[in-house]
Design a protein around this motif. Structure first.
Motif, PDB file in Angstrom:
ATOM      1  N   ASP A 129       0.813  -1.102  -0.056  1.00 46.43           N
ATOM      2  CA  ASP A 129      -0.022  -0.060  -0.100  1.00 46.43           C
ATOM      3  C   ASP A 129       0.820   1.329  -0.164  1.00 46.43           C
ATOM      4  O   ASP A 129       2.102   1.119   0.160  1.00 46.43           O
ATOM      5  CB  ASP A 129      -0.993  -0.002   1.157  1.00 46.43           C
ATOM      6  CG  ASP A 129      -1.883  -1.262   1.173  1.00 46.43           C
ATOM      7  OD1 ASP A 129      -2.268  -1.879   0.251  1.00 46.43           O
ATOM      8  OD2 ASP A 129      -1.978  -1.936   2.353  1.00 46.43           O
ATOM      9  N   GLU A 157       0.435   4.919   9.650  1.00 44.60           N
ATOM     10  CA  GLU A 157      -0.117   3.783   9.362  1.00 44.60           C
ATOM     11  C   GLU A 157       1.175   2.935   8.840  1.00 44.60           C
ATOM     12  O   GLU A 157       1.454   1.764   8.838  1.00 44.60           O
ATOM     13  CB  GLU A 157      -1.274   3.463   8.430  1.00 44.60           C
ATOM     14  CG  GLU A 157      -1.244   2.118   7.587  1.00 44.60           C
ATOM     15  CD  GLU A 157      -1.963   1.073   8.748  1.00 44.60           C
ATOM     16  OE1 GLU A 157      -2.466   1.334   9.668  1.00 44.60           O
ATOM     17  OE2 GLU A 157      -2.185  -0.098   8.225  1.00 44.60           O
ATOM     18  N   HIS A 159       2.540   3.053   5.750  1.00 43.04           N
ATOM     19  CA  HIS A 159       2.558   2.637   4.326  1.00 43.04           C
ATOM     20  C   HIS A 159       3.583   3.180   3.586  1.00 43.04           C
ATOM     21  O   HIS A 159       4.085   2.672   2.206  1.00 43.04           O
ATOM     22  CB  HIS A 159       1.321   2.911   3.672  1.00 43.04           C
ATOM     23  CG  HIS A 159       0.063   2.068   4.060  1.00 43.04           C
ATOM     24  ND1 HIS A 159      -1.170   2.343   3.723  1.00 43.04           N
ATOM     25  CD2 HIS A 159       0.099   0.886   4.777  1.00 43.04           C
ATOM     26  CE1 HIS A 159      -2.078   1.420   4.223  1.00 43.04           C
ATOM     27  NE2 HIS A 159      -1.423   0.468   5.034  1.00 43.04           N
ATOM     28  N   GLU A 194      -5.748   2.105   0.200  1.00 44.03           N
ATOM     29  CA  GLU A 194      -6.012   1.066   1.047  1.00 44.03           C
ATOM     30  C   GLU A 194      -6.922   1.408   2.444  1.00 44.03           C
ATOM     31  O   GLU A 194      -7.647   0.788   2.634  1.00 44.03           O
ATOM     32  CB  GLU A 194      -4.723   0.412   1.479  1.00 44.03           C
ATOM     33  CG  GLU A 194      -4.781  -1.154   2.104  1.00 44.03           C
ATOM     34  CD  GLU A 194      -5.563  -0.923   3.688  1.00 44.03           C
ATOM     35  OE1 GLU A 194      -6.257  -1.832   4.028  1.00 44.03           O
ATOM     36  OE2 GLU A 194      -4.988   0.104   4.595  1.00 44.03           O
ATOM     37  N   GLU A 195      -6.668   2.638   2.695  1.00 41.80           N
ATOM     38  CA  GLU A 195      -7.501   3.111   4.015  1.00 41.80           C
ATOM     39  C   GLU A 195      -9.018   3.199   3.879  1.00 41.80           C
ATOM     40  O   GLU A 195      -9.753   3.117   4.817  1.00 41.80           O
ATOM     41  CB  GLU A 195      -6.964   4.444   4.610  1.00 41.80           C
ATOM     42  CG  GLU A 195      -5.353   4.283   5.116  1.00 41.80           C
ATOM     43  CD  GLU A 195      -5.159   3.038   6.229  1.00 41.80           C
ATOM     44  OE1 GLU A 195      -6.115   2.720   6.675  1.00 41.80           O
ATOM     45  OE2 GLU A 195      -4.067   2.597   6.329  1.00 41.80           O
ATOM     46  N   HIS A 219       3.399  -5.702   4.346  1.00 39.56           N
ATOM     47  CA  HIS A 219       2.708  -4.784   5.117  1.00 39.56           C
ATOM     48  C   HIS A 219       3.477  -4.411   6.151  1.00 39.56           C
ATOM     49  O   HIS A 219       4.072  -5.467   6.972  1.00 39.56           O
ATOM     50  CB  HIS A 219       1.290  -5.120   5.680  1.00 39.56           C
ATOM     51  CG  HIS A 219       0.362  -3.998   6.030  1.00 39.56           C
ATOM     52  ND1 HIS A 219       0.629  -3.325   7.404  1.00 39.56           N
ATOM     53  CD2 HIS A 219      -0.668  -3.141   5.424  1.00 39.56           C
ATOM     54  CE1 HIS A 219      -0.245  -2.498   7.443  1.00 39.56           C
ATOM     55  NE2 HIS A 219      -1.058  -2.088   6.346  1.00 39.56           N
TER      56      HIS A 219
END
Ligand SMILES: [Zn+2]
Length: 546
Positions: A129, A157, A159, A194-195, A219
Protein backbone atom coordinates in the motif's frame (compact mmCIF):
# COMPACT_ATOMS: atom_id res chain seq x y z
CA UNK A 1 21.01 -32.07 -25.37
CA UNK A 2 19.08 -28.92 -24.67
CA UNK A 3 19.21 -29.55 -20.93
CA UNK A 4 22.93 -30.08 -21.10
CA UNK A 5 23.34 -26.84 -23.00
CA UNK A 6 21.34 -24.92 -20.45
CA UNK A 7 23.31 -26.30 -17.57
CA UNK A 8 26.59 -25.42 -19.22
CA UNK A 9 25.58 -21.80 -19.63
CA UNK A 10 25.16 -19.13 -22.21
CA UNK A 11 28.65 -19.19 -23.78
CA UNK A 12 28.44 -22.87 -24.52
CA UNK A 13 25.05 -22.34 -26.15
CA UNK A 14 26.55 -20.05 -28.69
CA UNK A 15 29.51 -22.37 -29.32
CA UNK A 16 27.24 -25.39 -29.65
CA UNK A 17 24.84 -23.43 -31.78
CA UNK A 18 27.69 -22.47 -34.05
CA UNK A 19 28.53 -26.14 -34.61
CA UNK A 20 24.87 -26.96 -35.17
CA UNK A 21 24.67 -24.25 -37.78
CA UNK A 22 27.14 -26.18 -39.86
CA UNK A 23 25.52 -29.56 -39.27
CA UNK A 24 21.77 -28.98 -39.22
CA UNK A 25 21.30 -25.47 -40.47
CA UNK A 26 20.23 -22.11 -39.21
CA UNK A 27 16.71 -23.08 -38.09
CA UNK A 28 18.03 -25.28 -35.36
CA UNK A 29 20.13 -22.39 -34.07
CA UNK A 30 16.97 -20.28 -33.75
CA UNK A 31 15.20 -23.19 -32.03
CA UNK A 32 17.90 -23.42 -29.38
CA UNK A 33 17.96 -19.67 -28.82
CA UNK A 34 14.20 -19.51 -28.33
CA UNK A 35 14.25 -22.43 -25.98
CA UNK A 36 17.22 -21.26 -24.02
CA UNK A 37 15.18 -19.26 -21.57
CA UNK A 38 12.08 -21.39 -21.64
CA UNK A 39 13.71 -24.61 -20.54
CA UNK A 40 12.88 -25.51 -16.96
CA UNK A 41 16.18 -25.42 -15.24
CA UNK A 42 16.93 -27.69 -12.36
CA UNK A 43 18.81 -26.14 -9.51
CA UNK A 44 20.45 -28.03 -6.72
CA UNK A 45 19.81 -26.97 -3.13
CA UNK A 46 23.36 -25.67 -3.02
CA UNK A 47 22.88 -23.57 -6.14
CA UNK A 48 19.65 -22.10 -4.76
CA UNK A 49 21.37 -21.28 -1.48
CA UNK A 50 24.17 -19.56 -3.36
CA UNK A 51 21.73 -17.41 -5.34
CA UNK A 52 19.86 -16.52 -2.14
CA UNK A 53 23.05 -15.46 -0.36
CA UNK A 54 23.93 -13.25 -3.32
CA UNK A 55 20.38 -11.85 -3.24
CA UNK A 56 20.60 -10.96 0.45
CA UNK A 57 23.94 -9.23 -0.11
CA UNK A 58 22.50 -7.34 -3.07
CA UNK A 59 19.55 -6.09 -0.98
CA UNK A 60 22.02 -4.94 1.67
CA UNK A 61 23.97 -3.03 -0.95
CA UNK A 62 20.75 -1.20 -1.86
CA UNK A 63 20.06 -0.09 1.71
CA UNK A 64 20.79 3.56 0.88
CA UNK A 65 18.24 3.54 -1.97
CA UNK A 66 15.66 1.84 0.25
CA UNK A 67 16.18 4.52 2.91
CA UNK A 68 15.76 7.34 0.38
CA UNK A 69 12.53 5.84 -0.99
CA UNK A 70 11.05 5.33 2.49
CA UNK A 71 11.93 8.91 3.51
CA UNK A 72 10.68 10.36 0.25
CA UNK A 73 7.25 8.70 0.31
CA UNK A 74 6.92 9.62 4.02
CA UNK A 75 7.47 13.28 3.11
CA UNK A 76 4.73 13.24 0.43
CA UNK A 77 2.08 12.27 3.05
CA UNK A 78 -0.68 11.57 0.55
CA UNK A 79 -4.15 10.25 1.32
CA UNK A 80 -5.93 7.54 -0.67
CA UNK A 81 -6.63 8.34 -4.35
CA UNK A 82 -4.40 11.44 -4.06
CA UNK A 83 -1.05 9.59 -4.22
CA UNK A 84 0.12 11.61 -7.23
CA UNK A 85 3.65 12.47 -6.05
CA UNK A 86 4.27 9.02 -4.59
CA UNK A 87 3.11 7.31 -7.80
CA UNK A 88 5.12 9.58 -10.12
CA UNK A 89 8.24 9.08 -8.00
CA UNK A 90 7.97 5.28 -7.67
CA UNK A 91 6.98 4.60 -11.28
CA UNK A 92 9.89 6.83 -12.36
CA UNK A 93 12.32 4.53 -10.55
CA UNK A 94 10.75 1.42 -12.09
CA UNK A 95 10.67 2.89 -15.60
CA UNK A 96 14.31 3.81 -15.35
CA UNK A 97 15.03 0.19 -14.41
CA UNK A 98 13.29 -1.04 -17.56
CA UNK A 99 9.85 -1.87 -16.19
CA UNK A 100 6.96 -1.24 -18.52
CA UNK A 101 4.48 0.84 -16.52
CA UNK A 102 0.78 1.11 -17.28
CA UNK A 103 -0.67 4.09 -15.44
CA UNK A 104 -4.24 4.87 -14.44
CA UNK A 105 -5.39 1.23 -14.19
CA UNK A 106 -9.03 0.60 -13.20
CA UNK A 107 -9.68 4.28 -14.01
CA UNK A 108 -7.79 5.29 -10.86
CA UNK A 109 -5.36 8.09 -11.80
CA UNK A 110 -2.81 7.16 -9.09
CA UNK A 111 -2.91 3.38 -9.72
CA UNK A 112 -0.41 1.57 -11.94
CA UNK A 113 1.15 -1.78 -12.80
CA UNK A 114 4.82 -2.19 -13.67
CA UNK A 115 5.95 -5.28 -15.56
CA UNK A 116 9.37 -6.69 -16.37
CA UNK A 117 10.04 -10.04 -18.01
CA UNK A 118 13.11 -12.14 -18.45
CA UNK A 119 12.51 -15.17 -20.59
CA UNK A 120 9.78 -17.63 -19.68
CA UNK A 121 8.65 -18.47 -16.19
CA UNK A 122 5.99 -17.68 -13.62
CA UNK A 123 4.39 -14.26 -13.34
CA UNK A 124 4.81 -13.06 -9.76
CA UNK A 125 3.00 -9.97 -8.48
CA UNK A 126 4.65 -7.90 -5.74
CA UNK A 127 2.53 -5.28 -4.03
CA UNK A 128 2.08 -3.00 -1.04
CA UNK A 129 0.00 0.00 0.00
CA UNK A 130 1.02 3.62 -0.38
CA UNK A 131 -1.57 5.97 1.16
CA UNK A 132 -1.57 7.67 4.56
CA UNK A 133 -3.91 8.65 7.42
CA UNK A 134 -5.90 11.87 8.00
CA UNK A 135 -4.64 14.22 10.73
CA UNK A 136 -1.58 12.03 11.48
CA UNK A 137 1.11 14.58 10.54
CA UNK A 138 4.10 14.00 12.81
CA UNK A 139 7.82 14.74 12.91
CA UNK A 140 9.72 11.46 12.62
CA UNK A 141 12.15 10.54 15.38
CA UNK A 142 10.34 12.69 17.98
CA UNK A 143 8.76 10.63 20.77
CA UNK A 144 5.75 12.86 21.45
CA UNK A 145 2.99 14.56 19.46
CA UNK A 146 4.59 17.17 17.22
CA UNK A 147 2.77 17.67 13.90
CA UNK A 148 4.80 18.85 10.91
CA UNK A 149 1.68 20.57 9.56
CA UNK A 150 -1.16 20.95 12.08
CA UNK A 151 -4.24 18.98 10.95
CA UNK A 152 -2.51 17.55 7.88
CA UNK A 153 -2.37 13.89 6.85
CA UNK A 154 0.67 11.80 7.74
CA UNK A 155 2.02 8.26 7.55
CA UNK A 156 0.35 7.12 10.77
CA UNK A 157 0.02 3.61 9.37
CA UNK A 158 3.50 3.30 7.88
CA UNK A 159 2.47 2.59 4.29
CA UNK A 160 5.39 4.75 3.12
CA UNK A 161 7.71 1.77 3.67
CA UNK A 162 5.76 -0.88 1.73
CA UNK A 163 6.38 -0.06 -1.93
CA UNK A 164 10.05 0.80 -1.22
CA UNK A 165 10.42 -2.76 0.17
CA UNK A 166 8.85 -4.12 -3.02
CA UNK A 167 10.89 -1.89 -5.36
CA UNK A 168 14.14 -2.86 -3.65
CA UNK A 169 13.21 -6.54 -3.95
CA UNK A 170 12.19 -6.14 -7.60
CA UNK A 171 15.37 -4.31 -8.65
CA UNK A 172 17.50 -6.90 -6.84
CA UNK A 173 15.57 -9.71 -8.52
CA UNK A 174 16.13 -8.18 -11.96
CA UNK A 175 19.89 -8.50 -11.41
CA UNK A 176 19.67 -11.99 -9.96
CA UNK A 177 17.39 -13.23 -12.73
CA UNK A 178 19.85 -11.98 -15.35
CA UNK A 179 22.94 -13.22 -13.49
CA UNK A 180 21.51 -16.69 -12.93
CA UNK A 181 19.37 -17.00 -16.03
CA UNK A 182 16.08 -17.32 -14.10
CA UNK A 183 13.06 -16.87 -16.34
CA UNK A 184 9.96 -15.09 -15.08
CA UNK A 185 7.90 -11.91 -14.98
CA UNK A 186 7.77 -9.45 -12.10
CA UNK A 187 4.65 -7.32 -11.71
CA UNK A 188 4.90 -4.47 -9.20
CA UNK A 189 1.68 -2.75 -8.13
CA UNK A 190 0.49 -0.34 -5.39
CA UNK A 191 -2.46 -0.73 -3.05
CA UNK A 192 -3.93 2.68 -3.74
CA UNK A 193 -6.41 4.03 -1.16
CA UNK A 194 -6.02 1.00 1.12
CA UNK A 195 -7.41 3.03 4.02
CA UNK A 196 -10.60 3.29 1.96
CA UNK A 197 -10.32 -0.37 0.84
CA UNK A 198 -11.13 0.90 -2.61
CA UNK A 199 -8.68 -0.31 -5.24
CA UNK A 200 -7.84 -4.02 -5.05
CA UNK A 201 -11.37 -5.36 -5.69
CA UNK A 202 -11.45 -3.05 -8.72
CA UNK A 203 -8.10 -4.43 -9.99
CA UNK A 204 -9.51 -7.95 -9.64
CA UNK A 205 -12.82 -7.01 -11.31
CA UNK A 206 -10.98 -5.41 -14.22
CA UNK A 207 -8.80 -8.47 -14.85
CA UNK A 208 -5.41 -7.18 -13.71
CA UNK A 209 -4.78 -10.38 -11.74
CA UNK A 210 -6.10 -12.80 -14.39
CA UNK A 211 -2.67 -13.78 -15.69
CA UNK A 212 -0.79 -13.66 -12.41
CA UNK A 213 0.50 -16.94 -10.93
CA UNK A 214 1.00 -15.77 -7.35
CA UNK A 215 1.24 -12.63 -5.27
CA UNK A 216 3.53 -11.53 -2.48
CA UNK A 217 2.09 -8.59 -0.60
CA UNK A 218 3.87 -6.73 2.19
CA UNK A 219 2.60 -4.66 5.09
CA UNK A 220 4.45 -2.72 7.75
CA UNK A 221 4.47 -4.28 11.21
CA UNK A 222 6.72 -4.59 14.23
CA UNK A 223 8.05 -8.08 13.53
CA UNK A 224 9.04 -10.16 10.51
CA UNK A 225 6.18 -12.57 10.02
CA UNK A 226 3.84 -14.41 7.70
CA UNK A 227 0.74 -16.55 8.19
CA UNK A 228 -1.54 -18.86 6.25
CA UNK A 229 -5.20 -19.82 6.31
CA UNK A 230 -7.90 -17.35 7.31
CA UNK A 231 -6.17 -14.26 8.66
CA UNK A 232 -7.00 -12.50 11.88
CA UNK A 233 -9.41 -9.66 11.19
CA UNK A 234 -12.41 -9.02 9.00
CA UNK A 235 -13.58 -8.13 5.54
CA UNK A 236 -15.90 -5.21 5.00
CA UNK A 237 -18.27 -3.28 2.81
CA UNK A 238 -18.03 0.50 2.86
CA UNK A 239 -21.32 2.20 1.99
CA UNK A 240 -22.43 5.81 1.94
CA UNK A 241 -26.15 6.54 2.43
CA UNK A 242 -27.48 9.85 1.18
CA UNK A 243 -30.87 11.23 2.26
CA UNK A 244 -32.77 13.92 0.40
CA UNK A 245 -35.52 16.05 1.98
CA UNK A 246 -36.76 19.62 1.60
CA UNK A 247 -35.09 22.86 2.73
CA UNK A 248 -37.00 25.54 4.65
CA UNK A 249 -36.30 28.47 6.99
CA UNK A 250 -35.51 26.67 10.25
CA UNK A 251 -37.29 29.37 12.31
CA UNK A 252 -39.67 31.02 9.83
CA UNK A 253 -41.34 27.88 8.41
CA UNK A 254 -39.83 24.72 9.85
CA UNK A 255 -43.10 22.81 9.18
CA UNK A 256 -42.38 23.15 5.47
CA UNK A 257 -39.02 21.40 5.77
CA UNK A 258 -38.15 17.69 5.71
CA UNK A 259 -34.75 17.18 7.26
CA UNK A 260 -32.33 14.84 5.53
CA UNK A 261 -30.08 15.20 8.58
CA UNK A 262 -32.87 13.87 10.82
CA UNK A 263 -32.96 10.80 8.58
CA UNK A 264 -29.18 10.28 8.72
CA UNK A 265 -29.22 10.67 12.52
CA UNK A 266 -32.12 8.22 12.84
CA UNK A 267 -30.28 5.73 10.68
CA UNK A 268 -27.28 6.02 13.00
CA UNK A 269 -29.53 5.56 16.06
CA UNK A 270 -31.22 2.57 14.40
CA UNK A 271 -27.88 0.97 13.65
CA UNK A 272 -26.69 1.54 17.21
CA UNK A 273 -29.78 -0.34 18.50
CA UNK A 274 -28.90 -3.10 16.04
CA UNK A 275 -25.38 -3.17 17.45
CA UNK A 276 -26.58 -4.81 20.68
CA UNK A 277 -27.62 -7.84 18.65
CA UNK A 278 -24.52 -8.17 16.50
CA UNK A 279 -22.11 -11.03 17.07
CA UNK A 280 -19.00 -9.72 18.88
CA UNK A 281 -16.80 -10.65 15.88
CA UNK A 282 -18.60 -8.01 13.80
CA UNK A 283 -17.37 -4.43 13.74
CA UNK A 284 -19.10 -1.32 12.40
CA UNK A 285 -18.43 2.41 12.47
CA UNK A 286 -19.76 5.50 10.78
CA UNK A 287 -19.13 9.18 10.15
CA UNK A 288 -21.37 11.93 8.81
CA UNK A 289 -20.01 13.12 5.47
CA UNK A 290 -22.69 15.77 4.95
CA UNK A 291 -24.63 17.12 7.93
CA UNK A 292 -26.10 20.25 6.39
CA UNK A 293 -24.62 23.70 5.87
CA UNK A 294 -25.86 25.99 8.65
CA UNK A 295 -28.48 25.69 11.39
CA UNK A 296 -31.02 28.16 9.97
CA UNK A 297 -31.55 26.07 6.82
CA UNK A 298 -33.33 22.72 7.20
CA UNK A 299 -30.81 20.32 5.63
CA UNK A 300 -32.18 19.09 2.30
CA UNK A 301 -29.27 16.70 1.93
CA UNK A 302 -27.28 14.60 4.40
CA UNK A 303 -24.98 11.61 4.14
CA UNK A 304 -23.65 9.00 6.52
CA UNK A 305 -20.84 6.60 5.68
CA UNK A 306 -20.54 3.12 7.24
CA UNK A 307 -17.83 0.47 7.34
CA UNK A 308 -19.59 -2.87 8.03
CA UNK A 309 -17.18 -5.66 8.97
CA UNK A 310 -17.42 -9.38 9.58
CA UNK A 311 -15.22 -12.45 9.25
CA UNK A 312 -17.18 -14.00 6.35
CA UNK A 313 -18.53 -12.72 3.05
CA UNK A 314 -22.02 -13.93 3.96
CA UNK A 315 -21.88 -12.12 7.30
CA UNK A 316 -20.81 -8.88 5.61
CA UNK A 317 -23.64 -9.09 3.08
CA UNK A 318 -26.16 -9.74 5.88
CA UNK A 319 -24.98 -6.57 7.67
CA UNK A 320 -25.26 -4.66 4.39
CA UNK A 321 -28.84 -5.89 3.97
CA UNK A 322 -29.71 -4.89 7.55
CA UNK A 323 -28.20 -1.43 7.03
CA UNK A 324 -30.23 -0.97 3.84
CA UNK A 325 -33.42 -1.80 5.78
CA UNK A 326 -32.57 0.64 8.56
CA UNK A 327 -31.87 3.34 5.96
CA UNK A 328 -35.28 2.73 4.37
CA UNK A 329 -36.87 2.94 7.83
CA UNK A 330 -35.16 6.26 8.56
CA UNK A 331 -36.33 7.62 5.21
CA UNK A 332 -39.93 6.56 5.97
CA UNK A 333 -39.84 8.19 9.39
CA UNK A 334 -38.70 11.52 7.97
CA UNK A 335 -40.51 11.49 4.62
CA UNK A 336 -37.18 11.69 2.81
CA UNK A 337 -35.61 9.65 0.03
CA UNK A 338 -32.52 7.51 0.45
CA UNK A 339 -29.92 6.28 -2.01
CA UNK A 340 -26.66 4.46 -1.37
CA UNK A 341 -23.39 3.70 -3.05
CA UNK A 342 -20.62 1.23 -2.35
CA UNK A 343 -17.33 3.07 -1.90
CA UNK A 344 -15.07 0.24 -0.81
CA UNK A 345 -14.97 -3.50 -0.25
CA UNK A 346 -12.59 -6.07 1.17
CA UNK A 347 -12.94 -9.83 1.37
CA UNK A 348 -11.75 -11.49 4.58
CA UNK A 349 -8.17 -12.57 3.87
CA UNK A 350 -6.98 -16.13 3.33
CA UNK A 351 -3.28 -16.76 2.78
CA UNK A 352 -1.44 -19.54 0.98
CA UNK A 353 0.17 -22.27 3.03
CA UNK A 354 2.92 -23.21 0.55
CA UNK A 355 4.08 -19.64 -0.03
CA UNK A 356 3.91 -18.88 3.71
CA UNK A 357 5.99 -21.92 4.66
CA UNK A 358 8.55 -21.16 1.96
CA UNK A 359 8.68 -17.54 3.09
CA UNK A 360 8.98 -18.42 6.77
CA UNK A 361 12.18 -20.40 6.09
CA UNK A 362 13.61 -17.22 4.52
CA UNK A 363 12.41 -15.15 7.48
CA UNK A 364 14.44 -17.42 9.75
CA UNK A 365 17.51 -16.93 7.55
CA UNK A 366 17.15 -13.15 7.39
CA UNK A 367 16.18 -12.58 11.03
CA UNK A 368 15.27 -9.32 12.73
CA UNK A 369 17.42 -6.22 12.20
CA UNK A 370 20.00 -5.22 14.77
CA UNK A 371 18.50 -2.29 16.62
CA UNK A 372 20.75 0.44 17.98
CA UNK A 373 20.42 1.89 21.45
CA UNK A 374 18.93 5.02 19.84
CA UNK A 375 16.26 2.90 18.09
CA UNK A 376 15.28 1.22 21.35
CA UNK A 377 15.28 4.50 23.27
CA UNK A 378 12.88 6.03 20.76
CA UNK A 379 10.62 2.96 20.75
CA UNK A 380 10.35 2.78 24.55
CA UNK A 381 9.71 6.51 24.85
CA UNK A 382 6.87 6.33 22.31
CA UNK A 383 5.36 3.28 24.04
CA UNK A 384 5.37 5.18 27.34
CA UNK A 385 3.96 8.33 25.71
CA UNK A 386 0.86 6.47 24.43
CA UNK A 387 0.56 4.38 27.62
CA UNK A 388 1.10 1.13 25.77
CA UNK A 389 0.92 -2.18 27.62
CA UNK A 390 4.08 -3.13 25.74
CA UNK A 391 6.98 -1.01 26.99
CA UNK A 392 9.74 -3.41 25.95
CA UNK A 393 10.85 -1.47 22.89
CA UNK A 394 11.44 -3.09 19.49
CA UNK A 395 11.05 -6.80 18.82
CA UNK A 396 14.18 -8.88 19.32
CA UNK A 397 12.60 -12.30 18.85
CA UNK A 398 11.07 -13.54 15.63
CA UNK A 399 7.37 -14.36 15.50
CA UNK A 400 6.39 -17.95 14.80
CA UNK A 401 4.84 -18.96 11.50
CA UNK A 402 1.20 -17.86 11.75
CA UNK A 403 -1.05 -20.93 11.52
CA UNK A 404 -4.81 -21.01 10.96
CA UNK A 405 -6.63 -19.66 14.00
CA UNK A 406 -8.51 -22.14 16.17
CA UNK A 407 -11.08 -19.46 16.88
CA UNK A 408 -11.52 -16.54 14.47
CA UNK A 409 -10.45 -13.14 15.76
CA UNK A 410 -11.98 -9.84 14.76
CA UNK A 411 -10.10 -6.71 13.81
CA UNK A 412 -9.14 -4.66 10.78
CA UNK A 413 -9.49 -5.44 7.10
CA UNK A 414 -7.33 -5.08 3.99
CA UNK A 415 -8.55 -5.40 0.44
CA UNK A 416 -5.63 -7.74 -0.29
CA UNK A 417 -8.41 -10.18 0.69
CA UNK A 418 -9.88 -9.89 -2.81
CA UNK A 419 -6.52 -10.69 -4.39
CA UNK A 420 -5.94 -13.55 -1.92
CA UNK A 421 -9.13 -15.18 -3.29
CA UNK A 422 -7.99 -14.64 -6.90
CA UNK A 423 -4.38 -15.94 -6.88
CA UNK A 424 -2.24 -17.68 -4.25
CA UNK A 425 -1.15 -14.84 -1.96
CA UNK A 426 0.61 -14.09 1.32
CA UNK A 427 1.28 -10.89 3.25
CA UNK A 428 4.79 -10.46 4.60
CA UNK A 429 4.76 -8.24 7.66
CA UNK A 430 8.10 -6.48 8.13
CA UNK A 431 9.49 -4.75 11.25
CA UNK A 432 9.55 -1.03 10.36
CA UNK A 433 7.38 0.17 13.24
CA UNK A 434 7.16 0.15 17.03
CA UNK A 435 5.06 -2.57 18.73
CA UNK A 436 2.14 -1.77 21.01
CA UNK A 437 0.78 1.40 19.38
CA UNK A 438 -2.92 1.93 18.65
CA UNK A 439 -2.69 2.28 14.86
CA UNK A 440 -4.03 4.97 12.52
CA UNK A 441 -2.47 7.53 14.86
CA UNK A 442 0.35 10.09 14.86
CA UNK A 443 2.44 7.80 17.11
CA UNK A 444 2.52 5.20 14.33
CA UNK A 445 4.28 7.77 12.11
CA UNK A 446 7.17 8.46 14.49
CA UNK A 447 9.40 5.54 13.46
CA UNK A 448 8.50 5.65 9.80
CA UNK A 449 11.35 7.86 8.54
CA UNK A 450 14.00 6.71 11.01
CA UNK A 451 16.60 3.91 11.01
CA UNK A 452 13.87 1.64 12.45
CA UNK A 453 11.84 1.88 9.24
CA UNK A 454 14.94 1.73 7.04
CA UNK A 455 16.37 -1.43 8.64
CA UNK A 456 12.95 -3.09 8.79
CA UNK A 457 12.48 -2.30 5.09
CA UNK A 458 15.78 -3.89 4.12
CA UNK A 459 14.90 -7.02 6.12
CA UNK A 460 11.51 -7.18 4.38
CA UNK A 461 13.05 -6.79 0.91
CA UNK A 462 15.45 -9.67 1.62
CA UNK A 463 12.56 -11.99 2.51
CA UNK A 464 10.50 -10.97 -0.53
CA UNK A 465 13.42 -11.39 -2.94
CA UNK A 466 14.63 -14.74 -1.58
CA UNK A 467 11.08 -16.11 -1.60
CA UNK A 468 10.70 -15.14 -5.26
CA UNK A 469 14.04 -16.90 -5.95
CA UNK A 470 12.56 -20.06 -4.39
CA UNK A 471 9.58 -19.94 -6.74
CA UNK A 472 11.68 -19.13 -9.82
CA UNK A 473 14.08 -22.02 -9.20
CA UNK A 474 11.56 -24.66 -8.05
CA UNK A 475 8.52 -24.89 -10.38
CA UNK A 476 7.05 -27.66 -8.19
CA UNK A 477 6.50 -25.12 -5.39
CA UNK A 478 4.18 -23.03 -7.53
CA UNK A 479 2.23 -26.16 -8.46
CA UNK A 480 1.79 -26.97 -4.76
CA UNK A 481 0.75 -23.37 -4.00
CA UNK A 482 -1.88 -23.52 -6.75
CA UNK A 483 -3.05 -26.90 -5.49
CA UNK A 484 -3.61 -25.44 -1.99
CA UNK A 485 -5.41 -22.45 -3.51
CA UNK A 486 -7.75 -24.57 -5.64
CA UNK A 487 -8.29 -27.66 -3.52
CA UNK A 488 -8.04 -26.45 0.07
CA UNK A 489 -8.71 -22.69 0.23
CA UNK A 490 -11.37 -22.55 -2.50
CA UNK A 491 -12.85 -25.99 -1.83
CA UNK A 492 -16.00 -24.66 -0.21
CA UNK A 493 -15.74 -20.90 -0.46
CA UNK A 494 -15.93 -19.28 -3.89
CA UNK A 495 -14.99 -15.65 -4.40
CA UNK A 496 -17.73 -13.33 -5.58
CA UNK A 497 -17.12 -9.61 -5.85
CA UNK A 498 -19.09 -7.19 -3.66
CA UNK A 499 -18.90 -4.52 -6.36
CA UNK A 500 -20.80 -4.72 -9.63
CA UNK A 501 -19.39 -4.23 -13.11
CA UNK A 502 -20.59 -0.65 -12.93
CA UNK A 503 -19.47 0.63 -9.51
CA UNK A 504 -16.79 3.28 -10.15
CA UNK A 505 -13.82 3.67 -7.77
CA UNK A 506 -14.55 6.73 -5.55
CA UNK A 507 -11.51 8.66 -6.76
CA UNK A 508 -12.97 12.00 -5.63
CA UNK A 509 -12.36 11.06 -1.99
CA UNK A 510 -9.73 13.06 -0.07
CA UNK A 511 -9.24 15.58 -2.88
CA UNK A 512 -10.46 18.51 -0.78
CA UNK A 513 -8.19 17.61 2.15
CA UNK A 514 -5.12 17.27 -0.06
CA UNK A 515 -5.91 20.51 -1.91
CA UNK A 516 -6.01 22.21 1.48
CA UNK A 517 -2.77 20.77 2.89
CA UNK A 518 -0.55 20.02 -0.10
CA UNK A 519 0.92 23.55 -0.38
CA UNK A 520 2.10 23.36 3.26
CA UNK A 521 3.33 19.78 2.89
CA UNK A 522 5.31 20.58 -0.29
CA UNK A 523 7.71 22.67 1.78
CA UNK A 524 8.68 19.50 3.64
CA UNK A 525 9.31 17.19 0.65
CA UNK A 526 12.53 15.27 1.14
CA UNK A 527 15.40 16.54 -1.02
CA UNK A 528 17.79 13.60 -1.28
CA UNK A 529 20.17 15.62 -3.46
CA UNK A 530 20.93 17.90 -0.51
CA UNK A 531 20.48 15.69 2.55
CA UNK A 532 21.52 12.19 3.44
CA UNK A 533 18.35 11.45 5.42
CA UNK A 534 15.00 13.09 6.11
CA UNK A 535 15.95 13.41 9.80
CA UNK A 536 18.96 15.48 8.68
CA UNK A 537 16.79 17.70 6.47
CA UNK A 538 14.37 18.29 9.37
CA UNK A 539 17.31 18.91 11.75
CA UNK A 540 16.03 16.30 14.20
CA UNK A 541 18.34 14.88 16.78
CA UNK A 542 17.75 11.12 16.82
CA UNK A 543 16.06 10.17 19.03
CA UNK A 544 14.29 13.21 20.46
CA UNK A 545 12.64 12.16 23.73
CA UNK A 546 11.11 14.12 26.59
ZN1 LIG B 1 -2.34 -0.74 6.19
Amino acid sequence: MLQLICILGKNIVFMTAYNMLQIKGFLFFIFIQLNFLTAQQKFSKRQIQKIKIATIEAVDSRHKNTQVMIDKVFSFAELGFQEYESSAYLTGILEEAGFEVVKGISRIPTAWMARWSYGEGPTIALGSDVDCIPKASQYPGVAYHKPMVEGAPGHGEGHNSGIPVIVTAALTLQEQMKNNNLGGTLVVWPGVAEELVASKAWYVRDGYFDKIDMCIFTHVSSNLSVSYGQARGTGLISVEYTFEGEAAHSAGSPWRGRSALDAAELMNVGWNYKREHLHPLKRSHSIFTDAGDQPNVVPSKASIWFYLRDITYEGIMKMYNDANNIAEGAALMTDTKVSSKIVGTAWPRHFNKVIAETMYANIQTVGLPEWSEADQTLAKAVQQEVESKNINGLAVELSNLGKPLKYPRSGGSDDIGDISWTVPTVTLRFPSNIPGLQGHHWSNAIAMATPIAHKGGTAGAKVVATTVIDFLTQPALLKQAKDYFENVQSKETKYQPMISEKDPPPIYLNKGIMDQYRPALEKFYFDESKYDTYLEQLKIEYPTVK
